[in-house]
Design an enzyme around this catalytic site. Structure first.
Site, short mmCIF file in Angstrom:
data_model
loop_
_atom_site.label_atom_id
_atom_site.label_comp_id
_atom_site.label_asym_id
_atom_site.label_seq_id
_atom_site.Cartn_x
_atom_site.Cartn_y
_atom_site.Cartn_z
N HIS A 90 25.37 61.26 36.31
CA HIS A 90 25.33 61.93 34.95
C HIS A 90 26.84 62.70 34.83
CE1 HIS A 90 21.28 61.30 33.86
NE2 HIS A 90 21.08 61.56 35.01
N LEU A 107 47.07 26.75 47.48
CA LEU A 107 47.30 26.51 48.80
C LEU A 107 48.71 25.97 48.89
CD1 LEU A 107 44.00 25.21 50.05
CD2 LEU A 107 44.90 27.46 50.56
N SER A 118 50.95 33.23 46.85
CA SER A 118 50.29 34.48 46.72
C SER A 118 48.83 34.53 47.05
CB SER A 118 50.68 34.74 44.99
OG SER A 118 50.44 33.71 44.02
#
Lengths: 303, 601
Positions: free
Chosen positions: B89, B438, B511
């Site tokens: 909450h 890749l 990357s």
């Protein structure tokens, strides 16, 4: 070349505990380590020795002596203190009973478990300790699962679970006034299994009653209690000999043992990993008082 | 080890989910279950109420709500998982902030019937603010929507759209029924359409090691250890990697020295140390080093300054944060006095709306704050380093922890010089196309073809090739996780500059780590530049068969290690703009598809 740059769980837990130990040593004036000879306090002392290597542990240890000790635990305590070169402070429950500050329970189920709180708080106050390390873990009990690593205690030593300081990152707030103190729990994130794996990996010496041995025991409230001079036999109690080990070590009147044949740390790990009950549930009468037994005692200032 | 924070309310079934996770993975014990069964029966409930496992305080059990953070432990054969169970909450925002501060992953629960509600957005925002890089949205109570695939997809899409506004590196969705255990520990037979893994399996497998900062070496000195002939500086590594022989400086004084030895706890020699190891280092020179100093590399230093900009969450109901108030700030191993200078805005945690008229922060409120410290702080931004970028404020009157702060990148020490040329003044609008995949997947060939077509069409474009850049810009970097992260960061910065200048930056870079790519994306989004992620999804066996540079052969032979796809992971993009597979045709056809996407996004 790729290195994982990842710490294994025991190393990550060790690093976290060492950080906490150093933080307290650096920011408090008079810390103390609560030492019962139980496995968690033994691991804690071992970690303290590692944290400050090659210097000695820069604080004393405090033993709250109920007078109902297992003989081998007391002998172990004295050996450990000598080996680590730390100063031992003893606070005895008997002194508080003699001085009228504590009243001994009576009857066959009498225990000094609850009286320890009075003695612990006196020991802390008399010595002016401002931080007290405890070996409590959050996995032990549901009230402890809510406890902070730095747990504030007011001038009466009381814990207020509804009003705990938020604890973020590894930035601990140890601020307190004179007369107040902080309980510090460096093992908060360890589980019973983590403790045993570390004991095995580091070859940490423990009191012999953690490993299977034969001794006279009695059945009491669904547990096995060691039949020592502190136990009053009830009608129908029939002492018998069994191969047992202890999962926790506390007051001899309320610490039960389990049947076991594990004589090495590795064998204990196998048993713990297969166990279907918690260590306190199996062997601690003091936790069975009520659903909030631990929460209520902690509020009073218990370990 | 995985640290996870859960958020949600009792209504969402959060405690039931955790109870189920612990129960089905056998992490709770017979006596704990017996206690729960006893209490459930006493309350007249038919089935054991698994929520009672986590609600440890008397008041919580009596009121049937979670008040405080509870920690739970789960050990599987693959991982130790620490669960910080926090109430959901809005009046418990501070508890969620606390739980999220140390979490690697946040688990957010929604009720399948209700879908994404205000609370779900708030939880996601807090997780993102606290730098939690992995988010799992558990859509619970699937049994009550007839295990509907459509309902799940609807909720997933709605949440994805919202999450675009946040910096969340990794987002996953799992449909579950906590009550019945579907997809919690075991895959559910009721939802055959769901192709993912069970929640527990995801928690065991999620890759969190690359989340830490292994680039910026930071060792805040915590404690000075003195013994006969020994003076060592003990502390917990807060970033980067340090090893004997490294040249270092000790800040704030700036003394140069060299690391002579690194010791682990108990005198274990350490060859290389990294976060979060607790170590003791000795330096070559006898220096006056004390607690609060910081050891780092000479050419990679933290910011030094007294004006601190931060996002602050206020944690107490007893007072409010107002400009002018003074506190004690705890930052790394330092304790300094700090005064609130300004409160530029308060943020509505439900709508993310900024209220610039706000003049205070009260309990659970979050805002942007500028503080001035009495002595300079050595810090990094929280986004870059959670350890050197975080602080707490302590009220000296009550000794309470009243605020948690996350430092934002300083604007004062390095001033951003405004430009006289707006983006619309330039002849062309730039963007970045990011081809990831890749080695030998075909990225570079596609990129070259794309660049050729763009230039022919009269659009300024420039190709940034991973291999080529390693000859110059990135010549000093290797292939460790840290170096790869830095490699991606640099290429991302260059691409962003090109895009800002009006060019189409065509990046071809393996990357491999999602978090690195998502940081680049976040930087682009923050700068208002388009970032088009293209996943060149060529299977590893196809790449290996091509192997133009003979790299796979060398990796298989063990001559090189840490080769993506062989012994280092490739983390697939979660939501790429385009996926190119071998069946999509030759490189020219693939380049045409990218071009089509740029023309008609």
């Amino acid at each position: 070349m790729t290195t994982a740059y990842e710490l294994s769980p025991p190393r990550a837990l060790e690093a976290e505990s060492v950080h906490v130990l150093r933080e307290v040593a650096a920011t408090f004036e008079r810390p103390v380590l609560l030492f019962s000879g139980g496995k968690d306090s033994v691991v804690l002392l071992h970690l303290a020795a590692k944290a400050f290597w090659p210097a000695p542990v820069p604080f004393p240890v405090l033993h709250v002596d109920t007078g109902h000790n297992f003989d081998e635990v007391l002998a172990f305590r004295d050996r450990a203190v000598a080996r680590f070169g730390v100063r031992l402070v003893v606070a005895a429950v008997q002194d508080d009973i003699d001085a009228g500050r504590a009243v001994e329970e009576t009857g066959p189920r009498a225990s000094r478990n609850r009286l320890q709180t009075i003695t612990l708080l006196r020991g802390i106050a008399e010595n002016g300790f401002d931080a007290a390390f405890g070996g409590a873990r959050r996995d032990e009990e549901k009230a402890r699962a809510k406890e902070r690593v730095f747990s504030f205690r007011d001038e009466y030593g009381q814990w207020d679970p509804r009003n705990q300081r938020p604890e973020l990152w590894n930035l601990y707030n140890g601020a307190h006034r004179k007369g107040e103190h902080i309980r510090v729990f460096p093992l908060s994130n360890w589980t019973e299994l983590d403790i045993w794996r570390y004991i095995a990996a580091e070859r940490i010496d423990l009191p012999s009653l953690y490993y299977a041995h034969r001794r006279p025991v009695v059945h009491r409230d669904g547990m096995l209690l060691a039949h020592t001079r502190f136990i009053t036999l009830l009608d129908g109690d029939e002492p018998f000999e069994a191969s047992v080990r202890f999962r926790t070590v506390g007051d001899a009147t309320c610490t039960g043992c389990v049947e076991s044949t594990a004589t090495t740390a590795e064998a204990v790990i196998a048993e713990v990993a297969a166990s279907r009950t918690t260590e306190r549930g199996a062997t601690r009468a003091d936790d069975r008082i009520s659903e909030a037994g631990m929460e209520d005692r902690k509020k009073e200032g218990y370990f | 080890m995985l640290r996870l924070a859960t958020a949600g309310s009792v209504d969402d079934g959060k405690s039931t989910l955790i109870g189920r996770l612990l129960h089905d993975s056998k992490a709770i014990f017979a006596d704990q279950l017996a206690a729960v069964e006893r209490t459930s029966r006493a309350r007249g409930e038919d089935e054991p109420n698994l929520a009672l496992l986590t609600d440890g305080l008397r008041a919580e059990r009596e009121q049937g709500i979670t008040i405080d953070v509870a920690y739970r432990y789960l050990v599987t054969p693959k991982r130790k998982i620490i669960i910080a169970d926090t109430p959901g909450h809005v009046q418990y925002t501070r508890n969620m902030v606390t739980g999220a501060s140390t979490a690697d992953l946040a688990l957010i629960l929604v009720d399948a019937r209700k879908g994404i509600v205000e609370q779900s957005r708030r939880h996601a925002f807090i997780a993102s603010l606290l730098g939690v890089s992995h988010l799992v949205l558990c859509v619970n109570k699937m049994d009550l929507v007839d295990w509907s695939a459509e309902r799940f997809a609807e909720i997933r899409e709605e949440f994805r759209r919202f999450a675009m506004k946040l910096t969340v590196a990794d987002l996953a969705f799992v449909p579950v029924s906590a009550l019945h255990g579907d997809n919690v520990v075991q895959r559910s037979a009721n939802m055959p359409w769901y192709e993912g893994t069970s929640l527990l399996h995801h928690l065991e497998e999620v890759h969190v090691a690359s989340d830490r900062n292994l680039i910026d070496a930071r060792l805040p000195v915590q404690y000075v250890i003195r013994a006969q002939g020994f003076r060592g500086y003990a502390g917990t590594v807060a970033g980067g990697v340090l090893k004997p022989g490294d040249e270092v400086v000790v800040l704030p004084a700036g003394f140069p020295s060299r690391i002579r030895e690194v010791w682990g706890p108990g005198g274990e020699p350490v060859n290389e140390t990294f976060p979060p190891q607790a170590v003791t280092v000795r330096l070559d020179d006898e220096l006056d080093v004390a607690r609060g100093d910081l050891i780092c590399r000479p050419h990679n230093r933290p910011h030094v300054g007294q004006d601190i900009d931060a996002m602050v969450c206020w944690l107490t109901e007893r007072s409010t944060l107002t400009p002018g108030a003074r506190y004690t700030m705890r930052h790394t191993t330092r304790s300094v006095r700090a005064q609130v200078q300004e409160l530029p805005y308060r943020i509505d945690v439900n709508t993310l709306h900024r209220d610039e008229a706000a003049d205070s922060l009260s309990l659970n409120e979050i805002g942007r704050v500028r503080l001035r410290t009495q002595t300079p702080l050595l810090f990094d931004s929280y986004r870059r380093n959670r350890s050197t970028g975080s602080f707490i404020l302590v009220d000296d009157a009550t000794n309470n922890t009243v605020a948690a702060g996350m430092i934002t990148e300083p604007s004062a020490s390095v001033v951003w010089h405004p430009t006289a040329v707006g983006r619309s003044d330039r002849a062309t609008r730039g963007l970045t196309v990011w081809l990831t995949g890749l080695s030998a997947s075909g990225k570079s060939t596609i990129a070259a073809e794309l660049e050729r077509r763009l230039v022919l069409a009269g659009r300024p474009a420039y190709r940034l090739d991973g291999d080529n850049l390693r000859h110059g810009l990135n010549a000093g970097l290797g292939f460790s996780a840290a170096d790869r992260a830095e490699n991606v960061r640099r290429v991302g910065e260059v691409a962003q500059l090109f895009a800002d200048a009006g060019l189409v930056a065509v990046v071809s870079l393996i990357s491999p780590y999602r978090a690195d790519r998502d940081l680049v994306r976040a930087r682009h989004v923050a700068a208002g530049l388009a970032f088009v992620e293209v996943f060149v999804d060529t299977p590893v066996d196809v790449c290996e068969a091509r192997d133009p540079k003979g790299m796979y052969a060398r990796a298989r032979a063990g001559e090189i290690t840490g080769f993506t796809g062989v012994d280092d992971p490739y983390e697939v993009p979660v939501e790429p703009a385009l996926v190119l597979r071998p069946q999509d045709g030759d490189p020219a056809a693939m380049a045409a598809r990218v071009l089509a996407l740029l023309d008609h996004p």
